[in-house]
Scaffold this motif. Structure first.
Motif, PDB file in Angstrom:
ATOM      1  N   VAL A  19       0.877  -1.089   0.012  1.00  0.00           N
ATOM      2  CA  VAL A  19      -0.034   0.159  -0.136  1.00  0.00           C
ATOM      3  C   VAL A  19       0.897   1.189   0.028  1.00  0.00           C
ATOM      4  N   GLY A  20       2.254   1.052   0.641  1.00  0.00           N
ATOM      5  CA  GLY A  20       2.840   2.367   0.973  1.00  0.00           C
ATOM      6  C   GLY A  20       3.555   2.587  -0.737  1.00  0.00           C
ATOM      7  N   SER A  21       4.094   1.500  -1.127  1.00  0.00           N
ATOM      8  CA  SER A  21       4.839   1.706  -2.429  1.00  0.00           C
ATOM      9  C   SER A  21       3.875   2.480  -3.662  1.00  0.00           C
ATOM     10  N   LEU A  22       2.367   1.773  -3.698  1.00  0.00           N
ATOM     11  CA  LEU A  22       1.631   2.009  -4.804  1.00  0.00           C
ATOM     12  C   LEU A  22       1.295   3.606  -4.302  1.00  0.00           C
ATOM     13  N   ALA A  23       0.814   4.110  -3.060  1.00  0.00           N
ATOM     14  CA  ALA A  23       0.498   5.303  -2.733  1.00  0.00           C
ATOM     15  C   ALA A  23       1.788   6.317  -3.269  1.00  0.00           C
ATOM     16  N   LYS A  24       2.988   5.949  -3.196  1.00  0.00           N
ATOM     17  CA  LYS A  24       4.077   6.734  -3.703  1.00  0.00           C
ATOM     18  C   LYS A  24       4.097   6.780  -4.950  1.00  0.00           C
ATOM     19  N   LEU A  25       3.801   5.540  -5.909  1.00  0.00           N
ATOM     20  CA  LEU A  25       3.944   5.622  -7.246  1.00  0.00           C
ATOM     21  C   LEU A  25       2.892   6.362  -7.939  1.00  0.00           C
ATOM     22  N   THR A  29      -2.157   9.468  -0.969  1.00  0.00           N
ATOM     23  CA  THR A  29      -1.752   8.977   0.412  1.00  0.00           C
ATOM     24  C   THR A  29      -2.354   7.583   0.545  1.00  0.00           C
ATOM     25  N   VAL A  30      -1.825   7.090   1.421  1.00  0.00           N
ATOM     26  CA  VAL A  30      -2.211   5.735   1.909  1.00  0.00           C
ATOM     27  C   VAL A  30      -3.686   5.669   2.331  1.00  0.00           C
ATOM     28  N   ARG A  31      -3.907   6.812   2.974  1.00  0.00           N
ATOM     29  CA  ARG A  31      -5.323   6.788   3.618  1.00  0.00           C
ATOM     30  C   ARG A  31      -6.387   6.859   2.156  1.00  0.00           C
ATOM     31  N   ALA A  32      -5.960   7.695   1.179  1.00  0.00           N
ATOM     32  CA  ALA A  32      -6.786   7.692   0.121  1.00  0.00           C
ATOM     33  C   ALA A  32      -6.990   6.270  -0.533  1.00  0.00           C
ATOM     34  N   LEU A  33      -5.966   5.328  -0.536  1.00  0.00           N
ATOM     35  CA  LEU A  33      -6.059   3.897  -1.016  1.00  0.00           C
ATOM     36  C   LEU A  33      -7.061   3.177  -0.179  1.00  0.00           C
ATOM     37  N   HIS A  34      -7.037   3.373   1.104  1.00  0.00           N
ATOM     38  CA  HIS A  34      -7.973   2.677   2.079  1.00  0.00           C
ATOM     39  C   HIS A  34      -9.245   3.097   1.845  1.00  0.00           C
ATOM     40  N   HIS A  35      -9.442   4.433   1.375  1.00  0.00           N
ATOM     41  CA  HIS A  35     -10.806   5.054   1.457  1.00  0.00           C
ATOM     42  C   HIS A  35     -11.459   4.540   0.057  1.00  0.00           C
ATOM     43  N   TYR A  36     -10.436   4.268  -0.955  1.00  0.00           N
ATOM     44  CA  TYR A  36     -11.054   3.803  -2.354  1.00  0.00           C
ATOM     45  C   TYR A  36     -11.698   2.242  -2.138  1.00  0.00           C
ATOM     46  N   GLU A  37     -10.821   1.429  -1.137  1.00  0.00           N
ATOM     47  CA  GLU A  37     -11.305   0.271  -0.963  1.00  0.00           C
ATOM     48  C   GLU A  37     -12.489   0.204  -0.178  1.00  0.00           C
ATOM     49  N   ASP A  38     -12.761   1.027   0.756  1.00  0.00           N
ATOM     50  CA  ASP A  38     -13.896   1.243   1.371  1.00  0.00           C
ATOM     51  C   ASP A  38     -15.190   1.451   0.568  1.00  0.00           C
ATOM     52  N   LEU A  41     -14.131   0.401  -4.714  1.00  0.00           N
ATOM     53  CA  LEU A  41     -13.307   0.642  -5.893  1.00  0.00           C
ATOM     54  C   LEU A  41     -12.254  -0.223  -6.128  1.00  0.00           C
ATOM     55  N   LEU A  42     -11.455  -0.432  -5.022  1.00  0.00           N
ATOM     56  CA  LEU A  42     -10.342  -1.318  -5.249  1.00  0.00           C
ATOM     57  C   LEU A  42     -10.423  -2.484  -4.451  1.00  0.00           C
ATOM     58  N   HIS A  43      -9.882  -3.594  -4.851  1.00  0.00           N
ATOM     59  CA  HIS A  43     -10.002  -4.954  -4.235  1.00  0.00           C
ATOM     60  C   HIS A  43      -8.539  -5.535  -4.137  1.00  0.00           C
ATOM     61  N   PRO A  44      -7.696  -4.951  -3.254  1.00  0.00           N
ATOM     62  CA  PRO A  44      -6.098  -5.772  -3.464  1.00  0.00           C
ATOM     63  C   PRO A  44      -6.159  -6.950  -2.585  1.00  0.00           C
ATOM     64  N   GLU A  45      -5.511  -8.087  -2.934  1.00  0.00           N
ATOM     65  CA  GLU A  45      -5.232  -9.102  -2.156  1.00  0.00           C
ATOM     66  C   GLU A  45      -4.484  -9.050  -0.871  1.00  0.00           C
ATOM     67  N   ASP A  58      -4.962  -3.905 -10.171  1.00  0.00           N
ATOM     68  CA  ASP A  58      -5.307  -2.587  -9.276  1.00  0.00           C
ATOM     69  C   ASP A  58      -4.663  -1.512  -9.667  1.00  0.00           C
ATOM     70  N   VAL A  59      -3.477  -1.415 -10.090  1.00  0.00           N
ATOM     71  CA  VAL A  59      -2.704  -0.410 -10.765  1.00  0.00           C
ATOM     72  C   VAL A  59      -3.491   0.290 -11.762  1.00  0.00           C
ATOM     73  N   GLU A  60      -4.096  -0.510 -12.523  1.00  0.00           N
ATOM     74  CA  GLU A  60      -5.024   0.122 -13.872  1.00  0.00           C
ATOM     75  C   GLU A  60      -6.113   0.760 -13.277  1.00  0.00           C
ATOM     76  N   ARG A  61      -6.566  -0.022 -12.470  1.00  0.00           N
ATOM     77  CA  ARG A  61      -7.841   0.568 -11.617  1.00  0.00           C
ATOM     78  C   ARG A  61      -7.816   1.766 -11.101  1.00  0.00           C
ATOM     79  N   LEU A  62      -6.687   1.945 -10.253  1.00  0.00           N
ATOM     80  CA  LEU A  62      -6.360   3.011  -9.570  1.00  0.00           C
ATOM     81  C   LEU A  62      -5.950   4.377 -10.651  1.00  0.00           C
TER      82      LEU A  62
END
Length: 269
Positions: A19-25, A29-38, A41-45, A58-62
């Motif tokens: 989650v940290g490396s994708l947020a940086k890429l 923010t990490v919080r934003a990725l968590h929010h998209y999952e909530d 919109l995102l379904h990480p393994e 997941d990268v394409e969907r983001l």
């Protein structure tokens, strides 16, 4: 024994982010990725240890989420779009690209005006009234594109929005001033008409005629029609930006009143 060569993994197979490396890429923010999952919109393994891992899908969907957000879509609208088999992501991006190109053109004009203004203030050149006025128009066109361009292009096509921009850009200073004065008068008339409570009364009819004249000042030649006007008013109620504008200026319920008044007035034209 011959050496067995390992099958080379594809880039998609090798793609895996924490989650940290994708947020940086992605620059989020990490919080934003968590929010998209909530928001669904995102379904990480999840690893055996419970950590999130993001793959190529997941990268394409983001990227799609971030691009659609830049188009002005809410997270709820994006979720609905992803769930709709008819959703055309390419068409949305094509519309957005047209809006960005139009905005770029107007911003370049505005930048030129700002540069000339700075030079004028420093005594390096003298600006004409026409040059000062062109910059003001460019700013208005750029703001119009930013707020409403994508929606207008999606609903009515590029030609309609381009014609409106050209019409505004071609206004004389007198026409510009008249349009701004009429815009302010419409808000006053809307407040007065709403107070009557009658969307078909004389005050409402005067309001509609003023609004029609204002649209014709901004739309391209031959693009106005009562049917298009009524459809636009319907969109006002559905779009929170327009509702905030009219309700904020003429009181709660003003947007719905304008829609009702225009529906009746346009049907008679």
């Amino acid at each position: 024994m011959p050496r067995v060569q390992k099958k080379r993994r594809t880039q998609a197979e090798e793609t895996s982010y924490t989650v940290g490396s994708l947020a940086k890429l992605a620059g989020v923010t990490v919080r934003a990725l968590h929010h998209y999952e909530d928001e669904g919109l995102l379904h990480p393994e999840r690893t055996a240890s419970g950590y999130r891992r993001y793959g190529a899908a997941d990268v394409e969907r983001l990227q799609q989420i971030l691009l659609l957000r830049s188009c002005g879509l809410s997270l709820g609208a994006i979720r609905d779009a992803f769930a709709d088999d008819r959703f055309d992501f390419r068409a949305v991006l094509t519309d957005h690209l047209a809006t960005l190109r139009a905005r770029q053109k107007e911003l370049e004009t505005l930048m030129g005006t700002v540069e000339k203004t700075i030079a004028s203030l420093e005594g390096r050149c003298t600006m004409t009234d026409k040059e000062r006025f062109e910059g003001m128009k460019a700013r208005a066109i750029a703001e119009n594109e930013e707020h409403y361009g994508a929606e207008v292009r999606r609903r009515h096509g590029d030609a309609a929005m381009d014609a409106a921009n050209e019409r505004m850009a071609g206004m004389s200073q007198e026409e510009w001033n008249d349009a701004k004065a009429l815009e302010a008068a419409i808000l006053d008339q809307l407040a007065a008409a709403k107070e009557t409570g009658d969307p078909t009364g004389e005050a409402a009819r005067k309001l509609c005629a003023m609004h029609a004249r204002w649209l014709q000042m901004h739309w391209g030649e031959g693009t106005y029609s009562p049917a298009a006007h009524a459809a636009l008013a319907e969109g006002y109620v559905a779009d929170p930006r327009f509702t905030a504008y009219y309700d904020g200026s003429a009181g709660e319920g003003a947007t719905a009143f304008l829609r009702d008044a225009l529906a009746a007035w346009c049907a008679e034209q």
